[in-house]
Design a protein around this motif. Structure first.
Motif, PDB file in Angstrom:
ATOM      1  N   ALA A  87     -43.137  -5.106  36.092  1.00 18.98           N
ATOM      2  CA  ALA A  87     -43.337  -6.445  35.393  1.00 18.98           C
ATOM      3  C   ALA A  87     -42.920  -7.833  36.199  1.00 18.98           C
ATOM      4  CB  ALA A  87     -42.131  -6.463  34.169  1.00 18.98           C
ATOM      5  N   CYS A  91     -45.589 -10.488  37.339  1.00 17.19           N
ATOM      6  CA  CYS A  91     -45.198 -12.066  37.037  1.00 17.19           C
ATOM      7  C   CYS A  91     -45.408 -12.890  38.299  1.00 17.19           C
ATOM      8  CB  CYS A  91     -43.745 -12.148  36.481  1.00 17.19           C
ATOM      9  SG  CYS A  91     -43.487 -11.815  34.709  1.00 17.19           S
ATOM     10  N   VAL A  94     -48.971 -13.427  39.552  1.00 15.81           N
ATOM     11  CA  VAL A  94     -49.504 -14.531  38.489  1.00 15.81           C
ATOM     12  C   VAL A  94     -48.975 -15.916  39.115  1.00 15.81           C
ATOM     13  CG1 VAL A  94     -49.602 -15.666  36.469  1.00 15.81           C
ATOM     14  CG2 VAL A  94     -49.880 -13.229  36.566  1.00 15.81           C
ATOM     15  N   VAL A  95     -47.620 -16.054  39.558  1.00 16.14           N
ATOM     16  CA  VAL A  95     -47.250 -17.077  39.959  1.00 16.14           C
ATOM     17  C   VAL A  95     -47.875 -17.293  41.398  1.00 16.14           C
ATOM     18  CG1 VAL A  95     -45.286 -18.098  41.075  1.00 16.14           C
ATOM     19  CG2 VAL A  95     -45.009 -17.227  38.796  1.00 16.14           C
TER      20      VAL A  95
END
Length: 167
Positions: A87, A91, A94-95
């Motif tokens: 996870a 994340c 994506v950032v």
């Protein structure tokens, strides 16, 4: 655990609406039927059909088998380190994609001055450097606080057991 609500069955005496009045709990089924007949007669519907349907349900009921208990909820998923790492990586990706898009869209050169140094860099890169610098400052402050708390906990443990040393 909560159960899902079931539909109201007007022929089931267990589903009969309860009255908020304290004296209504002592009412007999006959008086309840009279009240129902009066209410139904006031609305203009067939009283005999209502009381006939009520008479069927007022017979002594045979013991019915209880509905089977609802199946227990499936076991909740365990949170594992691998899942947390996955996870976190998702994340972070994506950032990172959003950051790359931001830098690519802000390619105009800007004049930057810092402690006597002067230069021109793309706006996206300048903001990225500023964000990384802020993150480093927060990390330094957080690390100093963690070290401070660990030293305080170590002192408390040392005072609690003066005869035993771990080193």
């Amino acid at each position: 655990m909560t159960e899902t609500p079931r539909r109201f069955d007007p022929t089931n005496p267990d589903d009969a609406p309860t009255s908020p009045h304290a004296g209504s709990a002592d009412a007999t089924p006959a008086s309840a039927e009279q009240g129902l007949s009066t209410d139904v007669a006031a609305t203009g519907t067939d009283v005999d059909a209502t009381t006939a349907g009520r008479a069927e349900t007022s017979r002594p009921e045979e013991p019915t088998a209880q509905a089977p208990a609802p199946a227990p909820a499936p076991d909740t998923r365990q949170v594992t380190r691998a899942g947390m790492v996955w996870a976190a990586v998702a994340c972070a990706l994506v950032v990172l994609i959003l950051l790359i898009a931001f830098i690519l869209q802000n390619q105009e050169y800007v004049q930057v001055k810092f402690f006597g140094l002067e230069g021109s860099v793309p706006l996206g890169i300048a903001l990225f450097i500023a964000a990384v610098g802020g993150g480093v400052l927060v990390a330094i402050a957080g690390a100093a606080r963690i070290i401070q708390l660990r030293l305080a906990a170590h002192r408390v443990r040392r005072q609690a057991s003066p005869g035993t040393h771990t080193r």
